[in-house]
Design a protein around this motif. Structure first.
Motif, short mmCIF file in Angstrom:
data_model
loop_
_atom_site.label_atom_id
_atom_site.label_comp_id
_atom_site.label_asym_id
_atom_site.label_seq_id
_atom_site.Cartn_x
_atom_site.Cartn_y
_atom_site.Cartn_z
N GLN A 41 26.33 42.91 -49.89
CA GLN A 41 27.85 43.14 -50.46
C GLN A 41 27.76 43.33 -51.93
O GLN A 41 26.74 42.92 -52.53
CB GLN A 41 28.51 41.84 -50.11
N PRO A 42 28.62 44.00 -52.30
CA PRO A 42 29.92 44.54 -51.72
C PRO A 42 29.58 45.87 -50.80
O PRO A 42 28.80 46.49 -51.28
CB PRO A 42 31.09 44.63 -52.84
N GLN A 43 30.41 45.78 -49.74
CA GLN A 43 30.13 46.95 -48.70
C GLN A 43 30.67 48.19 -49.67
O GLN A 43 31.68 48.10 -50.47
CB GLN A 43 31.14 47.01 -47.80
N LEU A 44 29.85 49.27 -49.76
CA LEU A 44 30.15 50.50 -50.39
C LEU A 44 30.76 51.32 -49.46
O LEU A 44 30.54 51.88 -48.26
CB LEU A 44 28.72 51.41 -50.69
N ASN A 45 32.27 51.76 -49.87
CA ASN A 45 33.00 52.71 -49.06
C ASN A 45 33.17 53.99 -50.09
O ASN A 45 33.80 53.81 -51.09
CB ASN A 45 34.40 51.93 -48.75
N LEU A 46 32.29 55.07 -49.68
CA LEU A 46 32.17 56.13 -50.85
C LEU A 46 33.34 56.99 -50.75
O LEU A 46 33.80 57.08 -51.88
CB LEU A 46 31.24 57.18 -49.92
N ARG A 47 34.46 56.88 -49.88
CA ARG A 47 35.66 57.64 -49.79
C ARG A 47 36.49 56.66 -50.94
O ARG A 47 37.20 57.22 -51.71
CB ARG A 47 36.25 57.77 -48.87
N GLN A 48 36.32 55.30 -51.20
CA GLN A 48 37.26 54.53 -51.86
C GLN A 48 36.57 54.52 -53.06
O GLN A 48 37.51 54.83 -54.25
CB GLN A 48 37.45 53.08 -51.25
N TYR A 49 35.21 54.39 -53.38
CA TYR A 49 34.65 54.55 -54.69
C TYR A 49 34.84 55.72 -55.49
O TYR A 49 35.13 55.81 -56.71
CB TYR A 49 33.12 53.94 -54.63
N PHE A 50 34.44 56.72 -54.68
CA PHE A 50 34.56 58.09 -55.30
C PHE A 50 36.02 58.88 -55.16
O PHE A 50 36.07 59.95 -54.98
CB PHE A 50 33.34 59.04 -54.91
N ASN A 51 36.90 57.99 -55.70
CA ASN A 51 38.48 58.54 -55.31
C ASN A 51 38.81 58.27 -56.72
O ASN A 51 39.15 57.02 -57.14
CB ASN A 51 39.19 57.98 -54.45
N GLY A 52 39.46 59.19 -57.51
CA GLY A 52 40.05 58.83 -58.69
C GLY A 52 38.81 59.16 -59.86
O GLY A 52 37.91 59.80 -59.74
N PRO A 53 39.37 58.83 -61.07
CA PRO A 53 38.34 59.06 -62.19
C PRO A 53 37.16 58.02 -62.49
O PRO A 53 37.33 56.78 -62.32
CB PRO A 53 39.23 58.96 -63.47
N LEU A 54 36.02 58.59 -62.66
CA LEU A 54 34.77 57.86 -63.01
C LEU A 54 34.12 58.27 -64.22
O LEU A 54 33.94 59.69 -64.64
CB LEU A 54 33.80 57.83 -61.88
N THR A 55 33.47 57.54 -64.91
CA THR A 55 32.26 58.10 -65.78
C THR A 55 30.87 57.39 -65.52
O THR A 55 30.80 56.22 -65.11
CB THR A 55 32.66 57.35 -67.26
N ALA A 56 29.80 58.07 -65.92
CA ALA A 56 28.60 57.89 -65.56
C ALA A 56 27.70 58.12 -66.78
O ALA A 56 28.01 59.19 -67.48
CB ALA A 56 27.98 58.77 -64.26
N HIS A 57 26.70 57.48 -66.92
CA HIS A 57 25.60 57.72 -68.26
C HIS A 57 24.27 57.68 -67.37
O HIS A 57 24.06 56.82 -66.78
CB HIS A 57 25.89 56.65 -69.37
N GLY A 58 23.65 58.70 -67.99
CA GLY A 58 22.00 58.66 -67.13
C GLY A 58 21.10 59.43 -68.21
O GLY A 58 21.31 59.74 -69.36
N ILE A 59 19.91 59.34 -67.66
CA ILE A 59 18.78 59.70 -68.07
C ILE A 59 17.85 60.58 -67.24
O ILE A 59 17.84 60.02 -65.89
CB ILE A 59 17.94 58.69 -68.78
N PHE A 60 17.14 61.56 -67.56
CA PHE A 60 16.16 62.32 -66.76
C PHE A 60 14.77 61.64 -67.44
O PHE A 60 14.65 61.85 -68.65
CB PHE A 60 16.09 63.66 -67.11
N THR A 61 14.00 61.36 -66.54
CA THR A 61 12.49 60.90 -67.14
C THR A 61 11.52 61.80 -66.34
O THR A 61 11.72 62.16 -65.30
CB THR A 61 12.28 59.26 -66.87
N ASP A 62 10.28 62.18 -66.87
CA ASP A 62 9.41 62.71 -66.52
C ASP A 62 8.58 61.95 -65.62
O ASP A 62 8.61 60.51 -65.30
CB ASP A 62 8.50 63.54 -67.37
N ARG A 63 7.59 62.28 -65.06
CA ARG A 63 7.02 61.27 -63.95
C ARG A 63 6.08 60.26 -64.60
O ARG A 63 5.74 59.25 -64.22
CB ARG A 63 5.80 62.23 -63.15
N SER A 64 5.97 60.18 -66.20
CA SER A 64 5.19 59.28 -66.82
C SER A 64 6.28 58.05 -67.26
O SER A 64 5.74 57.38 -67.52
CB SER A 64 4.62 59.66 -67.98
#
Length: 187
Positions: A41-64
């Motif tokens: 829990q909490p249960q992921l409802n993809l249609r509910q979560y990805f509805n409306g505005p979102l922001t994400a922060h991320g990184i790419f890492t190499d194999r090391s």
């Protein structure tokens, strides 16, 4: 190789062959399945979560594990029944920008399919509990060429606003690196 041929090999070589055989047999069952998270829990409802505005922060890492690039994604999701669109606008640490539009179809029983211009074929998703796993091939531009890279994409809902995402990238079975993201759903 016949049993007689195997017996004629030296003991260290037989042990090495046996070790490789055991290792190869274990790799097929080593990873988790999405059903391992069915009670989380909490249960992921993809249609509910990805509805409306979102922001994400991320990184790419190499194999090391070295961070190659950082990025921010602003996105908006819209659903009409079982069909959804997710517009993503990336800004990378080197100043470059990218856009991707996902067209997602809910297939029932926690199954999803998705398409985007830089996805080769169709992405397949399966959700259970707080998790979803996507598998797809991404056409990734690298040094003027395009590599078709296998993406093993796991997302975990932490609370109503926060979703963590880790994607392993590989080609020909060789691990190339990972993408890690933290999504925040805007209020």
């Amino acid at each position: 190789m016949s049993h007689l041929s195997l017996l004629l090999l030296s003991l260290p070589l037989r042990r090495a062959i046996l070790g490789v055989a055991v290792a190869l047999s274990l790799t097929g069952c080593a990873g988790p399945t999405v059903q391992d998270y069915a009670k989380e829990q909490p249960q992921l409802n993809l249609r509910q979560y990805f509805n409306g505005p979102l922001t994400a922060h991320g990184i790419f890492t190499d194999r090391s594990g070295k961070v190659i690039k950082r990025f921010t994604v602003r996105m908006t999701g819209r659903w009409n029944g079982e069909r959804g669109t997710l517009e993503e606008h990336f800004v990378y640490s080197d100043g470059s920008k990218q856009q991707r539009v996902w067209h997602i179809q809910h297939l029932g029983d926690g199954r999803y399919s998705g398409r985007a211009d830089d996805v080769v074929g169709e992405a397949q998703g399966q959700s259970a509990g707080n998790a979803i796993r996507w598998s797809y091939v991404l056409a990734l531009p690298v040094d003027g060429k395009v590599w078709n890279v296998n993406m093993d994409d796991w997302m975990y809902l932490m609370d109503e606003r926060t979703l963590l995402n880790r994607t392993a990238m590989s080609k020909f079975g060789v691990h190339l690196g990972d993408v890690t993201l933290a999504f925040v759903k805007e209020r």
